[in-house]
Design an enzyme around this catalytic site. Sequence first.
Site, PDB file in Angstrom:
ATOM      1  N   SER A   1      72.161  76.536 104.925  1.00  0.00           N
ATOM      2  CA  SER A   1      71.571  78.593 105.290  1.00  0.00           C
ATOM      3  C   SER A   1      73.384  78.816 105.956  1.00  0.00           C
ATOM      4  O   SER A   1      73.970  77.717 106.647  1.00  0.00           O
ATOM      5  CB  SER A   1      71.107  78.166 106.160  1.00  0.00           C
ATOM      6  OG  SER A   1      71.379  80.003 106.216  1.00  0.00           O
TER       7      SER A   1
ATOM      8  N   TYR B   1      65.502  77.685 114.317  1.00  0.00           N
ATOM      9  CA  TYR B   1      65.672  77.006 112.503  1.00  0.00           C
ATOM     10  C   TYR B   1      66.937  77.135 112.578  1.00  0.00           C
ATOM     11  O   TYR B   1      67.539  76.473 111.866  1.00  0.00           O
ATOM     12  CB  TYR B   1      65.974  78.761 112.466  1.00  0.00           C
ATOM     13  CG  TYR B   1      65.743  79.327 110.965  1.00  0.00           C
ATOM     14  CD1 TYR B   1      65.095  78.494 110.054  1.00  0.00           C
ATOM     15  CD2 TYR B   1      67.176  79.710 110.709  1.00  0.00           C
ATOM     16  CE1 TYR B   1      65.327  78.507 108.519  1.00  0.00           C
ATOM     17  CE2 TYR B   1      67.779  79.913 109.239  1.00  0.00           C
ATOM     18  CZ  TYR B   1      66.270  79.533 107.875  1.00  0.00           C
ATOM     19  OH  TYR B   1      66.518  79.520 106.946  1.00  0.00           O
TER      20      TYR B   1
HETATM   21  N1  LIG Z   1      65.462  84.252 102.487  1.00  0.00           N
HETATM   22  C1  LIG Z   1      66.647  83.795 103.071  1.00  0.00           C
HETATM   23  O1  LIG Z   1      67.063  84.432 104.022  1.00  0.00           O
HETATM   24  C2  LIG Z   1      67.168  82.466 103.501  1.00  0.00           C
HETATM   25  C3  LIG Z   1      68.653  82.270 103.756  1.00  0.00           C
HETATM   26  C4  LIG Z   1      69.173  81.418 103.873  1.00  0.00           C
HETATM   27  C5  LIG Z   1      68.285  80.291 103.294  1.00  0.00           C
HETATM   28  N2  LIG Z   1      67.027  80.500 103.208  1.00  0.00           N
HETATM   29  C6  LIG Z   1      66.295  78.683 102.818  1.00  0.00           C
HETATM   30  O2  LIG Z   1      65.803  78.489 101.704  1.00  0.00           O
HETATM   31  C7  LIG Z   1      64.432  78.040 101.402  1.00  0.00           C
HETATM   32  C8  LIG Z   1      63.208  78.775 100.942  1.00  0.00           C
HETATM   33  O3  LIG Z   1      63.857  80.067 101.445  1.00  0.00           O
HETATM   34  P1  LIG Z   1      62.812  81.640 100.394  1.00  0.00           P
HETATM   35  O4  LIG Z   1      63.624  82.579 101.429  1.00  0.00           O
HETATM   36  O5  LIG Z   1      62.486  81.425  99.663  1.00  0.00           O
HETATM   37  O6  LIG Z   1      61.251  81.392 101.722  1.00  0.00           O
HETATM   38  P2  LIG Z   1      60.126  81.714 100.268  1.00  0.00           P
HETATM   39  O7  LIG Z   1      59.851  82.779 100.028  1.00  0.00           O
HETATM   40  O8  LIG Z   1      58.988  81.896 101.825  1.00  0.00           O
HETATM   41  O9  LIG Z   1      59.674  79.880 100.331  1.00  0.00           O
HETATM   42  C9  LIG Z   1      59.099  79.271 101.106  1.00  0.00           C
HETATM   43  C10 LIG Z   1      59.039  77.942 100.016  1.00  0.00           C
HETATM   44  O10 LIG Z   1      58.867  76.606 100.713  1.00  0.00           O
HETATM   45  C11 LIG Z   1      57.346  76.624 100.628  1.00  0.00           C
HETATM   46  N3  LIG Z   1      56.675  75.784 102.132  1.00  0.00           N
HETATM   47  C12 LIG Z   1      57.286  76.188 103.318  1.00  0.00           C
HETATM   48  N4  LIG Z   1      55.546  74.844 103.873  1.00  0.00           N
HETATM   49  C13 LIG Z   1      55.676  73.847 102.741  1.00  0.00           C
HETATM   50  C14 LIG Z   1      55.623  72.789 103.693  1.00  0.00           C
HETATM   51  N5  LIG Z   1      54.778  72.686 105.314  1.00  0.00           N
HETATM   52  N6  LIG Z   1      54.721  72.315 102.376  1.00  0.00           N
HETATM   53  C15 LIG Z   1      54.915  72.531 101.372  1.00  0.00           C
HETATM   54  N7  LIG Z   1      55.794  73.582 101.197  1.00  0.00           N
HETATM   55  C16 LIG Z   1      55.913  74.614 101.941  1.00  0.00           C
HETATM   56  C17 LIG Z   1      56.045  77.829 100.633  1.00  0.00           C
HETATM   57  O11 LIG Z   1      55.231  77.191  99.826  1.00  0.00           O
HETATM   58  P3  LIG Z   1      54.027  77.238 100.564  1.00  0.00           P
HETATM   59  O12 LIG Z   1      53.063  78.052 101.392  1.00  0.00           O
HETATM   60  O13 LIG Z   1      52.727  77.752  99.461  1.00  0.00           O
HETATM   61  O14 LIG Z   1      53.655  76.293 101.453  1.00  0.00           O
HETATM   62  C18 LIG Z   1      57.216  78.271  99.939  1.00  0.00           C
HETATM   63  O15 LIG Z   1      57.621  78.492  98.377  1.00  0.00           O
HETATM   64  C19 LIG Z   1      64.295  77.262 103.463  1.00  0.00           C
HETATM   65  O16 LIG Z   1      64.821  76.775 103.527  1.00  0.00           O
HETATM   66  C20 LIG Z   1      64.975  78.748 103.710  1.00  0.00           C
HETATM   67  O17 LIG Z   1      65.549  78.157 104.797  1.00  0.00           O
HETATM   68  C21 LIG Z   1      66.794  81.504 103.056  1.00  0.00           C
END
Ligand SMILES: NC(=O)c1ccc[n+]([C@@H]2O[C@H](COP(=O)([O-])OP(=O)(O)OC[C@H]3O[C@@H](n4cnc5c(N)ncnc54)[C@H](OP(=O)(O)O)[C@@H]3O)[C@@H](O)[C@H]2O)c1
Length: 259
Positions: A139, A152
């Site tokens: 991130s 985080y």
């Molecule tokens: N959105 C942002 O602003 C942003 C910015 C920078 C980086 N990121 C990073 O991008 C990545 C993806 O995030 P996103 O924004 O796409 O969020 P998201 O839509 O909430 O997706 C998170 C994914 O991780 C899975 N997950 C979470 N906990 C888990 C567990 N214990 N076991 C297995 N699967 C799990 C979720 O599925 P289930 O809930 O079904 O398990 C979902 O598929 C993360 O690492 C986040 O830190 C996000």
Amino acid sequence: MQETVLITGGSSGIGMELAGVFAKRGYNLVLVARNVDRLGAVRDALTAAYGIVVTVLPLDLAMPGAPEALVDALREQGVVVDVFVNNAGIGMYGSFIDADPEKLRAMVRTNVMVPTMLARMIGAQMADRGRGKVLNVASLAGFMPGPWMAGYYATKAHVLSMSEALSVELAPHGVTVTALCPGPTATPFMKSSGMERSKLVAGRKLYSAKKVAEHGYRALMRGKRVAIPGVRAKAIAFGIRFLPRSWVARLVSRAQGPR
Ligand SMILES: NC(=O)c1ccc[n+]([C@@H]2O[C@H](COP(=O)([O-])OP(=O)(O)OC[C@H]3O[C@@H](n4cnc5c(N)ncnc54)[C@H](OP(=O)(O)O)[C@@H]3O)[C@@H](O)[C@H]2O)c1
């Protein structure tokens, strides 16, 4: 032969968009997440659209032993991972000392322990074969201290640092490692992390998860070490190098505090 991509957190947000980007280019997929219905919906949509093989492995990666169980399941099913997208992650917005200790523990397991152990095990398999690509989803938060999301931001600093080190260490083995570092992106993460309460994102137009995924894919294919989608995020990551960390922490606190 068609290559296989393993994506943790492939059921939603950035991971789901990455699944689409790889599917469009004919890769077979293995998707891991907890929610069986969402995994099934993504599998059905991508199979129908692109005629690829999508395997879903419902698993709570935050449970002790889960990374090892995932690698065992892949071995039992004869899956060879050509590309590994280490993406699953959760966030927690708010006062650190009021944070729910159980959620904090789950976040550290999901964002730090899981990507570390999976990179160790799958990285070793790739090194043995002399080829492979790893995309670690870090991130923009990984570049700075982040009051109001202190835990985080620290987890993402771990992922970024580990990726940069591994990109050097694994290069002689034919394995590339890329850290994808998006700024705030429109995904369900905003709500689940509580970040929608922050001044940083409230009422702002956020970056699209599809653009993040396409940027990450291109960077991975070029073997780039760090990929930061968007001019604004790139400028922030570059600019803060010239400021004392104590200033950066105060600036982030001001930008990201509760509304
Ligand atoms: N959105 C942002 O602003 C942003 C910015 C920078 C980086 N990121 C990073 O991008 C990545 C993806 O995030 P996103 O924004 O796409 O969020 P998201 O839509 O909430 O997706 C998170 C994914 O991780 C899975 N997950 C979470 N906990 C888990 C567990 N214990 N076991 C297995 N699967 C799990 C979720 O599925 P289930 O809930 O079904 O398990 C979902 O598929 C993360 O690492 C986040 O830190 C996000």
